[in-house]
Structure formats: C-alpha cells, structure tokens
Design a protein around this motif. Structure first.
Motif, short mmCIF file in Angstrom:
data_model
loop_
_atom_site.label_atom_id
_atom_site.label_comp_id
_atom_site.label_asym_id
_atom_site.label_seq_id
_atom_site.Cartn_x
_atom_site.Cartn_y
_atom_site.Cartn_z
N ARG A 1 0.83 -1.21 0.00
CA ARG A 1 0.00 0.00 0.00
C ARG A 1 0.86 1.26 0.00
N LEU A 2 1.94 1.23 0.75
CA LEU A 2 2.84 2.38 0.76
C LEU A 2 3.50 2.56 -0.60
N VAL A 3 3.97 1.47 -1.18
CA VAL A 3 4.68 1.55 -2.46
C VAL A 3 3.76 2.02 -3.58
N PHE A 4 2.61 1.39 -3.70
CA PHE A 4 1.72 1.73 -4.82
C PHE A 4 1.03 3.07 -4.60
N GLY A 5 0.71 3.40 -3.35
CA GLY A 5 0.14 4.72 -3.08
C GLY A 5 1.13 5.83 -3.43
N SER A 6 2.38 5.63 -3.04
CA SER A 6 3.42 6.61 -3.36
C SER A 6 3.67 6.66 -4.86
N ALA A 7 3.64 5.50 -5.51
CA ALA A 7 3.86 5.45 -6.96
C ALA A 7 2.76 6.19 -7.71
N MET A 8 1.54 6.12 -7.20
CA MET A 8 0.43 6.85 -7.82
C MET A 8 0.67 8.35 -7.74
N VAL A 9 1.07 8.81 -6.57
CA VAL A 9 1.34 10.24 -6.39
C VAL A 9 2.48 10.69 -7.31
N VAL A 10 3.55 9.92 -7.35
CA VAL A 10 4.70 10.27 -8.19
C VAL A 10 4.31 10.29 -9.66
N SER A 11 3.53 9.31 -10.10
CA SER A 11 3.11 9.24 -11.50
C SER A 11 2.30 10.47 -11.90
N ILE A 12 1.38 10.88 -11.04
CA ILE A 12 0.54 12.05 -11.35
C ILE A 12 1.39 13.32 -11.40
N VAL A 13 2.31 13.46 -10.45
CA VAL A 13 3.18 14.64 -10.44
C VAL A 13 4.04 14.68 -11.70
N LEU A 14 4.62 13.54 -12.08
CA LEU A 14 5.45 13.49 -13.28
C LEU A 14 4.62 13.76 -14.53
N GLY A 15 3.38 13.24 -14.55
CA GLY A 15 2.51 13.50 -15.70
C GLY A 15 2.15 14.96 -15.82
N GLN B 1 4.90 11.65 -22.80
CA GLN B 1 5.27 11.34 -21.42
C GLN B 1 4.13 11.66 -20.45
N HIS B 2 3.44 12.76 -20.73
CA HIS B 2 2.28 13.12 -19.91
C HIS B 2 1.24 12.01 -19.93
N ARG B 3 0.92 11.55 -21.12
CA ARG B 3 -0.10 10.50 -21.26
C ARG B 3 0.35 9.21 -20.56
N ALA B 4 1.62 8.86 -20.74
CA ALA B 4 2.12 7.62 -20.15
C ALA B 4 2.05 7.65 -18.63
N TRP B 5 2.50 8.74 -18.03
CA TRP B 5 2.50 8.81 -16.57
C TRP B 5 1.09 8.89 -16.01
N MET B 6 0.20 9.59 -16.71
CA MET B 6 -1.18 9.66 -16.24
C MET B 6 -1.86 8.30 -16.34
N MET B 7 -1.53 7.53 -17.37
CA MET B 7 -2.08 6.18 -17.49
C MET B 7 -1.60 5.30 -16.34
N ARG B 8 -0.34 5.44 -15.98
CA ARG B 8 0.18 4.65 -14.85
C ARG B 8 -0.51 5.03 -13.55
N GLY B 9 -0.66 6.33 -13.32
CA GLY B 9 -1.34 6.78 -12.11
C GLY B 9 -2.77 6.29 -12.04
N TYR B 10 -3.47 6.36 -13.18
CA TYR B 10 -4.87 5.91 -13.22
C TYR B 10 -4.94 4.40 -13.00
N ALA B 11 -4.00 3.66 -13.57
CA ALA B 11 -3.99 2.20 -13.41
C ALA B 11 -3.86 1.82 -11.94
N ILE B 12 -3.00 2.52 -11.22
CA ILE B 12 -2.86 2.24 -9.79
C ILE B 12 -4.14 2.62 -9.05
N GLY B 13 -4.70 3.77 -9.40
CA GLY B 13 -5.93 4.21 -8.75
C GLY B 13 -7.09 3.27 -8.96
N LEU B 14 -7.08 2.54 -10.07
CA LEU B 14 -8.14 1.60 -10.39
C LEU B 14 -7.84 0.20 -9.85
N GLY B 15 -6.78 0.09 -9.07
CA GLY B 15 -6.36 -1.21 -8.57
C GLY B 15 -7.43 -1.93 -7.77
#
Length: 221
Positions: free
Chosen positions: A124-138, A149-163
């Motif tokens: 939970r810590l790893v994926f929650g932090s990864a979601m935050v980092v992905s959105i910031v990078l996007g 790059q924007h699209r790629a990072w936002m897709m990663r953040g959304y994928a985690i959020g939909l976990g």
C-alpha cells in the motif's frame, strides 16, 4: 471513424464497470458514517477519524469516473478545453486519493484478523506513493510540452488508482482456486491487482508508441 468511436466508448464502459464494485463499497462506507451505523472493530477507525477515508472515497469516485473519459482520443480532440480543465481538477483528486491512502496505511490501526500484515502494508505504501509520483510526473510533463510522457505517466497513475477494481477479481479467483487466503496470500492477491493494471497500462503505452511510429500521420486511439 465509427470503429474508433466504438472502441473509445467500450474503453470508457470497461473502466467504469471495473470501478463499479469498489465505488459501491465506498458508497456503503460513506452511508455508514452519515447515518451513524453501529461501531465495530472493523469500522471503528473510520468513525474515530473520518476525514481521510471520506477524502479517499469521494476523491477516488471522481478520479476514476471522470478520468475514464480522459483516455478517449476523439473525446479529447472534440473538447480540448474540457480535457485540460478536467485534467487539472483530476490531478488534485488523484493526489488526494494517493496521499489519503498512504495516510490511512500509516496511521489507521489495523483491525485484528483483517489479514495482509506487513507485506500488504508495504504494498500500500509503495503503490500509493507510486500513484502520487506518476501524477506529479505526468503534470510536469504536460507543462513542459511532452505529451507522450504526460499520457504515459497519467495512465500509470490511473492504473494504480483503479487497482481496487482488479483486486476484487484477483481475490475472488484466488479464493476459488485455493480457498480462503492467509495473510501472505491476501497481500499477494492485492498486489497482483496493482501489478496487472500497471502491466496493461505499460502494454497500452508501448502499443500506442509503436502505432504512432508506424503511422505518424494517424491518431491512435
């Protein structure tokens, strides 16, 4: 054209269906807090400190529902202003979801018998932090004009959020195959939900990149 519109429509429907079960569970949790349901060991932490879970549930609902429309290329092209305005709003929602999830992991007491243990805590810590980092990078990527790059990072953040949506199925399948999971198995099944979503996102990112390289004058879905 019709095929592309149809594909976008099915993408949105699929994302909304995947999020339906966790959104329903979240709505039920909110109803418990609003109507003052009986306090039990399983929900006591939410009544003692309701703000984080309310922010998490409401933010997640907005993020996954509105966010699903952000991935429809034709919709973005027809309404670029809507895409930008809603995108900025979703950045805030996504950050609230990720940060509130990390906060709850760190500070909410874990009810006895809930399962998961230290491994799920770490996931939970790893994926929650990864979601935050992905959105910031996007967000930073689009400010710099790097759309891919924007699209790629936002897709990663959304994928985690939909976990949570995929975790419903990983846990269901795990129980059907091996019976009620123990602490480690439950954590692994939960982790599998995030990993599967990220794997699909990475496939979509690379598929789109290859398609654009092969057909630079076409717009991929």
């Amino acid at each position: 054209m019709a095929a592309k519109v149809g594909s976008a429509r099915w993408l949105i429907i699929s994302l909304l269906l995947l999020s339906a079960i966790p959104l329903t569970a979240g709505a039920y949790r909110l109803s418990e807090l609003i109507r003052g349901a009986e306090v039990t060991p399983a929900n006591a932490r939410f009544f003692e400190s309701p703000a984080p879970v309310v922010v998490h549930i409401v933010g997640a609902a907005v993020y996954v529902i509105l966010g699903s429309f952000q991935f429809a290329t034709r919709f973005r092209q027809r309404r670029p202003g809507w895409h930008r305005r809603v995108g900025r709003f979703l950045v805030g929602c996504g950050l609230l979801v990720g940060l509130s999830g990390v906060w709850m992991t760190l500070f909410y007491p874990v009810p006895a018998g809930s399962g998961g243990g230290l491994l799920l805590f770490a996931f939970r810590l790893v994926f929650g932090s990864a979601m935050v980092v992905s959105i910031v990078l996007g967000f930073n990527a689009i400010r710099q004009g790097t759309v891919a790059q924007h699209r790629a990072w936002m897709m990663r953040g959304y994928a985690i959020g939909l976990g949570a949506g995929t975790q419903v199925f990983t846990q269901m399948i795990g129980e059907l195959i091996a019976g009620k999971p123990d602490e480690v198995s439950r954590a692994l099944l939960m982790g599998a939900g995030w990993v599967i979503n990220l794997a699909v996102a990475e496939w979509a990112i690379r598929h789109r990149s290859r398609k654009q390289q092969a057909f630079p004058n076409r717009t991929a879905i």
